[in-house]
Design a protein around this motif. Structure first.
Motif, PDB file in Angstrom:
ATOM      1  N   ASP A 103     -16.033  66.056 -37.485  1.00  0.00           N
ATOM      2  CA  ASP A 103     -15.293  65.247 -38.459  1.00  0.00           C
ATOM      3  C   ASP A 103     -16.016  65.284 -39.805  1.00  0.00           C
ATOM      4  O   ASP A 103     -17.214  65.507 -39.858  1.00  0.00           O
ATOM      5  CB  ASP A 103     -15.201  63.791 -37.986  1.00  0.00           C
ATOM      6  CG  ASP A 103     -14.302  63.645 -36.778  1.00  0.00           C
ATOM      7  OD1 ASP A 103     -13.647  64.636 -36.415  1.00  0.00           O
ATOM      8  OD2 ASP A 103     -14.268  62.545 -36.200  1.00  0.00           O
ATOM      9  N   ASP A 105     -16.511  62.792 -41.847  1.00  0.00           N
ATOM     10  CA  ASP A 105     -16.955  61.503 -42.382  1.00  0.00           C
ATOM     11  C   ASP A 105     -18.424  61.200 -42.140  1.00  0.00           C
ATOM     12  O   ASP A 105     -18.898  60.112 -42.455  1.00  0.00           O
ATOM     13  CB  ASP A 105     -16.089  60.372 -41.811  1.00  0.00           C
ATOM     14  CG  ASP A 105     -16.070  60.385 -40.298  1.00  0.00           C
ATOM     15  OD1 ASP A 105     -16.873  61.119 -39.710  1.00  0.00           O
ATOM     16  OD2 ASP A 105     -15.238  59.677 -39.717  1.00  0.00           O
ATOM     17  N   GLN A 107     -19.942  60.760 -39.356  1.00  0.00           N
ATOM     18  CA  GLN A 107     -20.218  59.895 -38.199  1.00  0.00           C
ATOM     19  C   GLN A 107     -20.966  60.650 -37.114  1.00  0.00           C
ATOM     20  O   GLN A 107     -21.779  60.077 -36.405  1.00  0.00           O
ATOM     21  CB  GLN A 107     -18.911  59.364 -37.627  1.00  0.00           C
ATOM     22  CG  GLN A 107     -18.322  58.234 -38.425  1.00  0.00           C
ATOM     23  CD  GLN A 107     -17.240  57.545 -37.641  1.00  0.00           C
ATOM     24  OE1 GLN A 107     -16.126  58.050 -37.517  1.00  0.00           O
ATOM     25  NE2 GLN A 107     -17.549  56.388 -37.105  1.00  0.00           N
ATOM     26  N   ARG A 205     -24.147  58.257 -32.725  1.00  0.00           N
ATOM     27  CA  ARG A 205     -23.012  58.218 -33.633  1.00  0.00           C
ATOM     28  C   ARG A 205     -23.297  57.228 -34.755  1.00  0.00           C
ATOM     29  O   ARG A 205     -23.696  56.105 -34.507  1.00  0.00           O
ATOM     30  CB  ARG A 205     -21.763  57.801 -32.866  1.00  0.00           C
ATOM     31  CG  ARG A 205     -20.554  57.623 -33.725  1.00  0.00           C
ATOM     32  CD  ARG A 205     -19.424  58.439 -33.206  1.00  0.00           C
ATOM     33  NE  ARG A 205     -18.141  57.960 -33.700  1.00  0.00           N
ATOM     34  CZ  ARG A 205     -17.219  58.762 -34.163  1.00  0.00           C
ATOM     35  NH1 ARG A 205     -17.419  60.062 -34.219  1.00  0.00           N
ATOM     36  NH2 ARG A 205     -16.058  58.289 -34.571  1.00  0.00           N
ATOM     37  N   ARG A 208     -19.236  55.511 -40.482  1.00  0.00           N
ATOM     38  CA  ARG A 208     -18.587  56.336 -41.493  1.00  0.00           C
ATOM     39  C   ARG A 208     -19.308  56.166 -42.832  1.00  0.00           C
ATOM     40  O   ARG A 208     -19.624  55.041 -43.214  1.00  0.00           O
ATOM     41  CB  ARG A 208     -17.155  55.812 -41.641  1.00  0.00           C
ATOM     42  CG  ARG A 208     -16.148  56.854 -41.840  1.00  0.00           C
ATOM     43  CD  ARG A 208     -14.783  56.197 -41.833  1.00  0.00           C
ATOM     44  NE  ARG A 208     -13.805  57.167 -41.371  1.00  0.00           N
ATOM     45  CZ  ARG A 208     -13.347  58.145 -42.141  1.00  0.00           C
ATOM     46  NH1 ARG A 208     -13.739  58.256 -43.387  1.00  0.00           N
ATOM     47  NH2 ARG A 208     -12.478  58.998 -41.655  1.00  0.00           N
TER      48      ARG A 208
HETATM   49 MG    MG Z   1     -14.592  59.015 -38.080  1.00  0.00          MG
END
Ligand code: MG
Ligand code: UDP
Length: 326
Positions: A103, A105, A107, A205, A208
């Motif tokens: 992704d 972002d 994350q 994780r 964002r």
């Molecule tokens: Mg995300």
């Protein structure tokens, strides 16, 4: 052996806030891996603009002009995360030896890529990025997300626990994956079906870095439902079992009714009749709905519409891929 060419496939939808922050991180990681001799300098960061309505595509084309390691393709309209990832993977597969989808972002921890590439060099074709903890997620997101995996597995859709779409796939795995023609995409459930040697890499994780999530609870439930109905017929089988049970109970009910009638004890049994009618009616509607869901899926599959339509490419992506990889 020459170091492999890596394409990072990064879906972006309305990400103008986060792209300027994370694009540099992706490039740094790429250059670090090149410097270590793990990957070739022909590797690329491939953004897939999923029909964003903001300046995302402008940012991507700007980046590709600044540094040729940045490349991008744009979809003709918003088609959702899964289709965007697929479009990127399919565009990349003839140009590279490995892809990593991630992704945009920030994350997912990009430092897990080192271990992913190492696992590839050790002979794995698929490497799953798995979240080792969800401390940065809200309790609500954590509980719903973990429930999501458990429910999916129980319903017969095998997914790797706590693995989203952060994964490495080799060109060989992608070539086979391209033969999966279904239009109802649930990548994390489909990829394990490809087989080949695979392993997992664990990472933390993060939150964002900017912008906001496109996956509220409603979309997560939709994704879980899609995942189950695309991968498994277990719900239909459960319905059949339930149907058998109800039939059996009904049979006993009929005997009971006949016995009471013949022994002359039958009273105006309005309540029991009404209960049974309501119960069966409700169950039937629910089950028809589940079966309808599968019929709907068949409808979409039969139409076999394109899974993605590419509207624009950055300069290098316009050129035909080097065919030597086939
Ligand atoms: Mg995300
Ligand atoms: N995304 C996309 N198309 C969409 C929705 C999301 O390409 O229609 C991308 C988004 O830009 C991000 C990734 O998919 O890179 C995951 O989305 P998000 O971070 O919003 O989901 P979350 O991490 O909150 O589950």
């Amino acid at each position: 052996m020459l170091p492999p060419v890596l394409y990072m496939v990064i879906p972006c939808y309305n990400e103008q806030e986060v792209l300027p922050v994370t694009s540099g991180m992706f490039l740094n990681k790429l250059q670090e891996l090149v410097k270590k001799g793990r990957i070739s300098d022909d590797s690329r960061v491939l953004f897939v603009d999923d029909g964003s309505r903001d300046d995302t595509w402008k940012i991507i084309t700007g980046l590709s002009r600044q540094d040729p390691h940045f490349q991008g393709i744009s979809q003709s309209r918003n088609r959702g995360h899964q289709n965007a990832v697929l479009a990127g993977l399919m565009e990349a597969r003839d140009r590279c030896d490995i892809t990593i989808s991630i992704d945009c972002d920030g994350q997912d921890d990009i430092n897990a890529m080192d271990a992913m590439v190492d696992a590839y060099l050790d002979g794995c074709d698929i490497v799953y990025g798995v979240r080792s903890s969800r401390e940065t997620d809200t309790a609500f997101k954590r509980i719903t997300a973990e429930g999501f995996y458990k429910f999916m597995n129980r319903m017969g859709a095998e997914v790797v626990f706590n693995h989203a779409d952060y994964r490495l796939m080799s060109a060989r795995a992608l070539k086979e994956f391209a033969r999966f023609k279904e239009v109802n995409l649930f990548l994390r459930g489909m990829v394990p079906l490809v087989g080949f040697k695979s392993t997992s890499v664990y990472y933390e994780r993060h939150e964002r870095l900017a912008g906001k999530s496109h996956y509220p609870l409603k979309k997560m439930i939709a994704l879980a439902f899609d995942g189950i109905t695309s991968l498994s017929v277990k719900p239909i089988r459960l319905i059949t079992m339930f149907g058998l049970l109800i039939s059996f109970l009904s049979f006993i009910g009929i005997i009971w009714a006949l016995v009471t009638a013949f022994t002359g004890k039958a009273v105006a049994g309005w309540a029991s009749t009404a209960c049974i009618v309501c119960f069966i009616g409700g169950i039937q509607c629910l089950f028809l709905g589940v079966i309808g869901e599968y019929v709907g899926k068949i409808y979409l599959e039969v139409k076999a519409r394109p899974r993605y339509i590419i509207a624009g490419r950055t300069e290098e992506m316009e050129k035909a891929p080097d065919q030597k990889k086939d």
